[in-house]
Motif scaffolding. Structure first.
Motif, PDB file in Angstrom:
ATOM      1  N   ARG A 204       0.835  -1.204   0.000  1.00 46.84           N
ATOM      2  CA  ARG A 204       0.000   0.000   0.000  1.00 46.84           C
ATOM      3  C   ARG A 204       0.872   1.257   0.000  1.00 46.84           C
ATOM      4  N   HIS A 205       1.951   1.212   0.772  1.00 51.67           N
ATOM      5  CA  HIS A 205       2.817   2.389   0.809  1.00 51.67           C
ATOM      6  C   HIS A 205       3.560   2.591  -0.503  1.00 51.67           C
TER       7      HIS A 205
ATOM      8  N   LEU B  44       1.193   4.189  -2.805  1.00 46.80           N
ATOM      9  CA  LEU B  44       1.020   5.609  -2.454  1.00 46.80           C
ATOM     10  C   LEU B  44       2.229   6.413  -2.947  1.00 46.80           C
TER      11      LEU B  44
ATOM     12  N   SER C 164       2.097   6.756  -6.658  1.00 47.24           N
ATOM     13  CA  SER C 164       1.024   7.624  -7.164  1.00 47.24           C
ATOM     14  C   SER C 164       1.323   9.091  -6.854  1.00 47.24           C
TER      15      SER C 164
ATOM     16  N   GLU D 282      -1.362  15.709   0.020  1.00 46.35           N
ATOM     17  CA  GLU D 282      -1.851  14.359  -0.292  1.00 46.35           C
ATOM     18  C   GLU D 282      -1.444  13.359   0.788  1.00 46.35           C
TER      19      GLU D 282
ATOM     20  N   SER E  40      -3.883  11.022   3.098  1.00 48.09           N
ATOM     21  CA  SER E  40      -3.751   9.570   3.243  1.00 48.09           C
ATOM     22  C   SER E  40      -3.776   9.146   4.711  1.00 48.09           C
TER      23      SER E  40
END
Ligand SMILES: Nc1ncnc2c1ncn2[C@@H]1O[C@H](COP(=O)(O)OP(=O)(O)O)[C@@H](O)[C@H]1O
Ligand SMILES: [Mg+2]
Length: 231
Positions: free
Chosen positions: A109-110, A113, A116, A176, A180
């Motif tokens: 997931r990191h 992130l 992105s 951002e 998160s």
């Protein structure tokens, strides 16, 4: 989430931080703004457990004073130091993997992130860190920090020496990162940009906090305008 009370610290006989008290609330972007030499990096080093200090730092109700740096990282405080100290002989991917070393939870997931936020890093994942431009190294340093699964991410002068384009990218990414779910403690000489990017801020001069308030209020403060914005 972070509560600092009466913190005094320095190097050898020299006192740098004089009775600093401040708090960081979960979910916010907090900036500590001040000129070169004000003691901002010293404050982050105290929070990370790199230097000794007197006073108290509570993080989610745990006292940090006396803990080793790695225990502090494991509790969820990740420090991205001044001067973007990435591993020059390692690729982008390897740098990111190193960032997850102490807090490997949610690695995928990191990574998503990080890629992105900074698509350039995905494009350059096999490039050696040391061959990247200054701006690219800075976003790599921030992304590596995020890989450590922080609850609180501390960024020391992330815009220092960057082009206007990369400065904008870095400040945009801070918003951002907050969205998160990560709380951000931002240290900057770039007083105007950092207060604009923050919910609240403190202004530090020669080791003391001299002003605090909402970012927007501080930008309107006559002392801030005169001393830092040249207005
Ligand atoms: N490793 C060190 N040894 C001795 N003095 C230091 C060291 N690092 C910083 N200082 C001194 O501490 C003061 C605050 O420095 P620093 O925390 O780096 O300020 P800032 O990050 O706000 O520019 C300065 O006077 C600086 O010279
Ligand atoms: Mg500094």
């Amino acid at each position: 989430m972070l509560e600092i009370r009466n913190l005094n610290a320095g190097y050898g006989d020299m006192t740098v931080l004089k009775s600093i008290s401040l708090s960081v609330t979960e979910g916010e972007v907090l900036s500590i703004a001040g000129n070169n030499g004000a003691g901002k990096s010293t404050l982050l080093k105290a929070i990370s457990g790199i230097i000794r200090y007197s006073g108290s730092i509570l993080f989610l109700d745990t006292e940090l004073n006396g803990l080793k740096p790695h225990s502090i990282v494991e509790k969820g405080i990740v420090h991205v130091p001044e001067g973007r100290k990435i591993f020059p002989e390692m690729s982008v991917s390897e740098n990111l993997k190193m960032g997850a070393f102490l807090n490997p939870r949610d690695y995928r997931r990191h990574l998503e992130l990080a890629f992105s936020l900074f698509p350039r890093l995905a494009e350059r994942r096999n490039q050696l860190g040391g061959t990247m431009s200054g701006g690219e190294q800075q976003i790599l340093a921030i992304a590596r920090g995020l890989m450590g699964n922080p609850k609180l991410l501390m960024l020391d002068e992330p815009s220092l020496g960057l082009s206007p384009l990369y400065t904008e990218l870095v400040f945009k990414s801070i918003g951002e990162i907050k969205r998160s779910g990560v709380t951000v403690l931002l240290v900057e000489q770039n007083v105007c940009e950092s207060l604009m990017a923050s919910d609240r801020g403190y202004v530090m001069e020669t080791g003391s906090i001299v002003l605090s308030g909402r970012g927007s209020e501080l930008l309107e403060n006559p002392l801030v305008k005169k001393a830092y914005l040249g207005i």
